[in-house]
Motif scaffolding. Structure first.
Motif, mmCIF file in Angstrom:
data_model
loop_
_atom_site.group_PDB
_atom_site.id
_atom_site.type_symbol
_atom_site.label_atom_id
_atom_site.label_comp_id
_atom_site.label_asym_id
_atom_site.label_seq_id
_atom_site.Cartn_x
_atom_site.Cartn_y
_atom_site.Cartn_z
ATOM 1 N N SER A 124 17.042 -16.840 -14.658
ATOM 2 C CA SER A 124 16.068 -15.991 -14.111
ATOM 3 C C SER A 124 16.915 -14.553 -14.332
ATOM 4 N N LEU A 125 18.250 -14.367 -14.095
ATOM 5 C CA LEU A 125 18.940 -13.449 -14.230
ATOM 6 C C LEU A 125 19.269 -13.002 -15.468
ATOM 7 N N SER A 126 19.270 -13.986 -16.498
ATOM 8 C CA SER A 126 19.560 -13.710 -18.051
ATOM 9 C C SER A 126 18.134 -13.332 -18.706
ATOM 10 N N MET A 127 17.098 -13.147 -18.205
ATOM 11 C CA MET A 127 15.838 -12.712 -18.660
ATOM 12 C C MET A 127 15.406 -11.392 -18.181
ATOM 13 N N ARG A 128 15.872 -10.741 -17.228
ATOM 14 C CA ARG A 128 15.680 -9.559 -16.719
ATOM 15 C C ARG A 128 16.645 -8.583 -16.550
ATOM 16 N N GLU A 129 16.166 -7.408 -16.476
ATOM 17 C CA GLU A 129 17.254 -6.045 -16.341
ATOM 18 C C GLU A 129 16.410 -5.430 -15.227
ATOM 19 N N MET A 130 17.415 -4.666 -14.464
ATOM 20 C CA MET A 130 16.840 -3.611 -13.315
ATOM 21 C C MET A 130 17.334 -2.323 -13.677
ATOM 22 N N PRO A 131 16.852 -1.557 -14.505
ATOM 23 C CA PRO A 131 17.135 -0.186 -14.781
ATOM 24 C C PRO A 131 17.218 0.926 -13.740
ATOM 25 N N MET A 132 16.198 0.406 -12.646
ATOM 26 C CA MET A 132 16.395 1.292 -11.340
ATOM 27 C C MET A 132 16.221 0.735 -9.997
ATOM 28 N N ARG A 133 16.949 1.219 -9.196
ATOM 29 C CA ARG A 133 16.578 0.440 -7.676
ATOM 30 C C ARG A 133 16.781 1.549 -6.931
ATOM 31 N N LEU A 134 15.609 1.668 -5.782
ATOM 32 C CA LEU A 134 15.379 2.742 -5.013
ATOM 33 C C LEU A 134 15.221 2.029 -3.515
ATOM 34 N N TYR A 135 16.312 2.591 -2.705
ATOM 35 C CA TYR A 135 16.238 2.230 -1.134
ATOM 36 C C TYR A 135 15.616 3.485 -0.563
ATOM 37 N N MET A 136 14.696 2.978 0.353
ATOM 38 C CA MET A 136 13.660 3.976 0.610
ATOM 39 C C MET A 136 13.424 3.977 2.251
ATOM 40 N N ARG A 137 12.903 4.872 3.149
ATOM 41 C CA ARG A 137 12.183 4.568 4.419
ATOM 42 C C ARG A 137 11.007 5.216 4.509
ATOM 43 N N GLU A 138 10.001 4.540 5.066
ATOM 44 C CA GLU A 138 8.628 4.867 5.424
ATOM 45 C C GLU A 138 8.639 6.229 6.590
ATOM 46 N N ILE A 139 8.430 7.210 6.275
ATOM 47 C CA ILE A 139 8.431 8.155 7.359
ATOM 48 C C ILE A 139 6.931 8.675 7.684
ATOM 49 N N VAL A 140 6.091 8.452 6.850
ATOM 50 C CA VAL A 140 4.458 8.844 7.240
ATOM 51 C C VAL A 140 3.726 7.942 6.669
ATOM 52 N N LYS A 141 2.482 7.789 7.470
ATOM 53 C CA LYS A 141 1.525 6.866 6.920
ATOM 54 C C LYS A 141 0.278 7.000 7.578
ATOM 55 N N THR A 142 -0.970 6.533 7.018
ATOM 56 C CA THR A 142 -2.203 6.745 7.456
ATOM 57 C C THR A 142 -2.521 5.686 8.552
ATOM 58 N N GLU A 143 -3.349 5.852 9.290
ATOM 59 C CA GLU A 143 -3.949 4.863 10.185
ATOM 60 C C GLU A 143 -5.018 4.127 9.345
ATOM 61 N N ASP A 144 -4.875 2.688 9.282
ATOM 62 C CA ASP A 144 -5.872 1.910 8.482
ATOM 63 C C ASP A 144 -5.444 0.239 8.724
ATOM 64 N N ASP A 145 -6.418 -0.396 8.303
ATOM 65 C CA ASP A 145 -6.255 -1.978 8.376
ATOM 66 C C ASP A 145 -6.288 -2.410 6.983
ATOM 67 N N PHE A 146 -5.499 -1.700 6.334
ATOM 68 C CA PHE A 146 -5.530 -2.181 4.685
ATOM 69 C C PHE A 146 -4.902 -3.614 4.459
ATOM 70 N N HIS A 147 -5.653 -4.403 3.905
ATOM 71 C CA HIS A 147 -5.266 -5.929 3.682
ATOM 72 C C HIS A 147 -4.522 -6.035 2.241
ATOM 73 N N MET A 148 -3.134 -6.365 2.170
ATOM 74 C CA MET A 148 -2.511 -6.705 1.064
ATOM 75 C C MET A 148 -2.689 -7.797 0.306
ATOM 76 N N ARG A 149 -3.387 -7.807 -0.761
ATOM 77 C CA ARG A 149 -3.774 -9.047 -1.315
ATOM 78 C C ARG A 149 -3.696 -8.945 -3.004
ATOM 79 N N PRO A 150 -3.376 -9.973 -3.606
ATOM 80 C CA PRO A 150 -3.483 -10.074 -5.162
ATOM 81 C C PRO A 150 -4.661 -9.118 -5.846
ATOM 82 N N GLY A 151 -4.512 -8.189 -6.419
ATOM 83 C CA GLY A 151 -5.457 -7.553 -7.219
ATOM 84 C C GLY A 151 -5.623 -6.223 -6.685
ATOM 85 N N VAL A 152 -4.896 -5.925 -5.506
ATOM 86 C CA VAL A 152 -4.999 -4.376 -4.899
ATOM 87 C C VAL A 152 -4.038 -3.711 -5.963
ATOM 88 N N LEU A 153 -4.694 -2.340 -6.108
ATOM 89 C CA LEU A 153 -4.161 -1.312 -7.219
ATOM 90 C C LEU A 153 -3.310 -0.251 -6.301
#
Length: 263
Positions: A124-153
């Protein structure tokens, strides 16, 4: 007796509120895979879903996503975005080392022996590269009940606050743009929105300082949102929006579809 009941309810509500307001930290990894290895990598990311689920069960992470890029960059740059969620900045910086990943793989796939697991990771390591990695903190978000599922955009909008406008930009996102996104969510034109602040890299030479995540349940909702025009927006609202836009540079926008999710 009633006093103790009210006290217990109060403690439960406080605990729930504290949990709901818990900070969230995220590592975004942009993955490049050579075209002749895409099929093998698709099989690998399905395996990784089971491995990250073991990490979730072990309380090392709070979630994991695997996104396939739809537009916004050349496929020679990268084709996938992986997001790992943490509830602690130290855990985020430590990450999951190879030893831990192998341990979780053994649990998820007990029929594989040690040599097979190690070989799997080497491949797996031989077949991929990671040109960028970001370390982030969530600071603001909306109030919702959004469901994360395959197909979400989702659109990943990378921003850079202009020099001297860091606080002004974050204020604009929270006080101007968040209410706009919240209104769209309430109108069924959007699923979720959040603002992330970059933890690393830091400094004036950093390519970005923030990232906004805009999520939609499907393409229909996404295109309806693009066609929407807020006719109730006042002149003062438009000025506030323009001031917010002028406080940052939009570096790039990537559109991606969620393929695998662990929660």
């Amino acid at each position: 007796m009633k006093k103790y009941v009210f006290l217990l309810v109060g403690i439960m509500l406080w605990a729930f509120s504290a949990k709901a307001q818990k900070d969230q930290y995220m590592v975004l990894e942009f993955v490049k895979v050579e075209s002749d290895q895409l099929f093998d990598y698709i099989e690998f990311k399905d395996l990784m879903e089971k491995v990250y689920r073991q990490a979730l069960n072990d309380n090392q992470i709070t979630g994991w996503d695997f996104w396939a890029l739809q537009s916004g960059a050349s496929h020679s740059d990268f084709q996938y975005i992986m997001i790992t969620y943490y509830d602690d900045p130290v855990k985020m910086m430590d990450g999951l080392d190879e030893t831990k990943m192998i341990e979780y793989t053994k649990i998820a796939y007990p029929h594989l022996n040690d040599a097979q697991v190690v070989k799997l990771f080497e491949n797996s390591l031989s077949m991929r590269e990671m040109p960028m990695r970001l370390y982030m903190r969530e600071i603001v978000k909306t109030e919702d009940d959004f469901h994360m599922r395959p197909g979400v955009l989702a659109s990943f909008d990378l921003m850079k606050a202009k020099e001297g406008n860091f606080a002004a930009y974050e204020k604009a996102e929270e006080e101007v743009f968040k209410p706009i996104h919240q209104k769209r969510i309430e109108q069924g034109l959007m699923g979720h929105w959040s603002l992330l602040r970059t933890a690393l890299p830091l400094g004036t030479e950093a390519k970005s300082t923030h990232l906004t995540l805009n999520m939609y349940k499907d393409y229909m909702q996404f295109f309806n949102a693009q066609a929407y025009e807020d006719l109730d927006q006042t002149e003062a609202d438009r000025r506030a929006v323009n001031e917010g836009l002028n406080s940052r540079e939009q570096k790039w926008v990537y559109l991606a579809t969620l393929e695998n999710v662990v929660r």
